[in-house]
Motif scaffolding. Structure first.
Motif, PDB file in Angstrom:
ATOM      1  N   VAL A   1    -101.769 -58.372-108.941  1.00 17.21           N
ATOM      2  CA  VAL A   1    -102.611 -58.324-110.143  1.00 17.21           C
ATOM      3  C   VAL A   1    -104.056 -58.006-109.771  1.00 17.21           C
ATOM      4  O   VAL A   1    -104.713 -57.190-110.417  1.00 17.21           O
ATOM      5  CB  VAL A   1    -102.498 -59.634-110.953  1.00 17.21           C
ATOM      6  N   LEU A   2    -104.557 -58.623-108.701  1.00 17.15           N
ATOM      7  CA  LEU A   2    -105.937 -58.364-108.294  1.00 17.15           C
ATOM      8  C   LEU A   2    -106.127 -56.944-107.758  1.00 17.15           C
ATOM      9  O   LEU A   2    -107.249 -56.442-107.732  1.00 17.15           O
ATOM     10  CB  LEU A   2    -106.388 -59.384-107.252  1.00 17.15           C
TER      11      LEU A   2
ATOM     12  N   LYS B   1     -96.379 -62.258-111.317  1.00 14.62           N
ATOM     13  CA  LYS B   1     -96.438 -63.526-110.589  1.00 14.62           C
ATOM     14  C   LYS B   1     -97.075 -63.359-109.210  1.00 14.62           C
ATOM     15  O   LYS B   1     -97.152 -64.310-108.449  1.00 14.62           O
ATOM     16  CB  LYS B   1     -95.037 -64.117-110.474  1.00 14.62           C
ATOM     17  N   SER B   2     -97.541 -62.150-108.912  1.00 14.75           N
ATOM     18  CA  SER B   2     -98.169 -61.852-107.625  1.00 14.75           C
ATOM     19  C   SER B   2     -99.680 -61.753-107.800  1.00 14.75           C
ATOM     20  O   SER B   2    -100.179 -60.801-108.391  1.00 14.75           O
ATOM     21  CB  SER B   2     -97.625 -60.527-107.076  1.00 14.75           C
TER      22      SER B   2
ATOM     23  N   ASP C   1     -88.706 -62.533-115.713  1.00 16.01           N
ATOM     24  CA  ASP C   1     -89.553 -61.531-115.064  1.00 16.01           C
ATOM     25  C   ASP C   1     -90.652 -61.052-116.002  1.00 16.01           C
ATOM     26  O   ASP C   1     -90.431 -60.875-117.199  1.00 16.01           O
ATOM     27  CB  ASP C   1     -88.732 -60.319-114.621  1.00 16.01           C
ATOM     28  N   ILE C   2     -91.835 -60.836-115.423  1.00 15.10           N
ATOM     29  CA  ILE C   2     -92.979 -60.317-116.162  1.00 15.10           C
ATOM     30  C   ILE C   2     -93.605 -59.230-115.295  1.00 15.10           C
ATOM     31  O   ILE C   2     -93.903 -59.470-114.128  1.00 15.10           O
ATOM     32  CB  ILE C   2     -94.025 -61.414-116.450  1.00 15.10           C
ATOM     33  N   ASN C   3     -93.766 -58.049-115.862  1.00 15.72           N
ATOM     34  CA  ASN C   3     -94.376 -56.938-115.133  1.00 15.72           C
ATOM     35  C   ASN C   3     -95.662 -56.515-115.815  1.00 15.72           C
ATOM     36  O   ASN C   3     -95.802 -56.632-117.033  1.00 15.72           O
ATOM     37  CB  ASN C   3     -93.424 -55.742-115.065  1.00 15.72           C
ATOM     38  N   VAL C   4     -96.576 -55.994-115.019  1.00 17.47           N
ATOM     39  CA  VAL C   4     -97.840 -55.466-115.529  1.00 17.47           C
ATOM     40  C   VAL C   4     -97.887 -53.989-115.155  1.00 17.47           C
ATOM     41  O   VAL C   4     -97.633 -53.626-114.002  1.00 17.47           O
ATOM     42  CB  VAL C   4     -99.048 -56.204-114.909  1.00 17.47           C
TER      43      VAL C   4
ATOM     44  N   LYS D   1    -106.414 -64.833-112.303  1.00 16.47           N
ATOM     45  CA  LYS D   1    -105.757 -66.007-111.714  1.00 16.47           C
ATOM     46  C   LYS D   1    -105.063 -66.841-112.786  1.00 16.47           C
ATOM     47  O   LYS D   1    -103.944 -67.314-112.586  1.00 16.47           O
ATOM     48  CB  LYS D   1    -106.774 -66.862-110.968  1.00 16.47           C
ATOM     49  N   ASP D   2    -105.736 -67.031-113.930  1.00 16.12           N
ATOM     50  CA  ASP D   2    -105.137 -67.790-115.026  1.00 16.12           C
ATOM     51  C   ASP D   2    -103.877 -67.096-115.554  1.00 16.12           C
ATOM     52  O   ASP D   2    -102.889 -67.748-115.887  1.00 16.12           O
ATOM     53  CB  ASP D   2    -106.146 -67.976-116.157  1.00 16.12           C
ATOM     54  N   PHE D   3    -103.924 -65.765-115.610  1.00 14.35           N
ATOM     55  CA  PHE D   3    -102.763 -64.994-116.057  1.00 14.35           C
ATOM     56  C   PHE D   3    -101.590 -65.187-115.098  1.00 14.35           C
ATOM     57  O   PHE D   3    -100.462 -65.459-115.525  1.00 14.35           O
ATOM     58  CB  PHE D   3    -103.132 -63.512-116.172  1.00 14.35           C
ATOM     59  N   VAL D   4    -101.846 -65.081-113.807  1.00 17.16           N
ATOM     60  CA  VAL D   4    -100.786 -65.256-112.808  1.00 17.16           C
ATOM     61  C   VAL D   4    -100.232 -66.681-112.883  1.00 17.16           C
ATOM     62  O   VAL D   4     -99.021 -66.878-112.808  1.00 17.16           O
ATOM     63  CB  VAL D   4    -101.293 -64.915-111.394  1.00 17.16           C
ATOM     64  N   SER D   5    -101.095 -67.666-113.077  1.00 14.33           N
ATOM     65  CA  SER D   5    -100.634 -69.056-113.200  1.00 14.33           C
ATOM     66  C   SER D   5     -99.705 -69.225-114.392  1.00 14.33           C
ATOM     67  O   SER D   5     -98.665 -69.874-114.293  1.00 14.33           O
ATOM     68  CB  SER D   5    -101.824 -70.003-113.340  1.00 14.33           C
ATOM     69  N   ALA D   6    -100.076 -68.634-115.526  1.00 10.95           N
ATOM     70  CA  ALA D   6     -99.233 -68.712-116.723  1.00 10.95           C
ATOM     71  C   ALA D   6     -97.908 -67.996-116.476  1.00 10.95           C
ATOM     72  O   ALA D   6     -96.842 -68.482-116.885  1.00 10.95           O
ATOM     73  CB  ALA D   6     -99.954 -68.109-117.928  1.00 10.95           C
TER      74      ALA D   6
END
Length: 82
Positions: free
Chosen positions: A46-47, A41-42, A28-31, A16-21
């Motif tokens: 992420v979960l 940002k989703s 754009d940021i991808n994982v 959650k902290d990662f998504v908030s950041a």
């Protein structure tokens, strides 16, 4: 220039902290994990990833808060401490 960082998120709270950041960034940021590519940002995206594995974060921008978070969750640093 695209940047890549390897991170490990140990809990749902860290995810959650990662998504908030990520949401505070205007780029754009991808994982990545294996063949999965998720928008950082989703929260649902992420979960849905296996948080026990090392994740690759790819982004093209600069944000101090995001960089500090990625430094804290650096997979190599966490692995060497454990």
């Amino acid at each position: 220039m695209m940047k890549q960082r390897k991170i490990r998120l140990a809990s749902i709270t860290e995810a959650k902290d990662f998504v908030s950041a990520a949401c505070e960034c205007d780029f754009d940021i991808n994982v990545f994990y294996n063949r999965m590519i998720i928008d950082a940002k989703s929260i649902l995206g992420v979960l849905s990833m296996d948080l026990t594995k090392v994740l690759t974060v790819e982004y093209d921008g600069e944000d101090r808060t995001l960089e500090e978070f990625l430094d804290e969750k650096d997979a190599d640093r966490i692995h060497s401490v454990a």
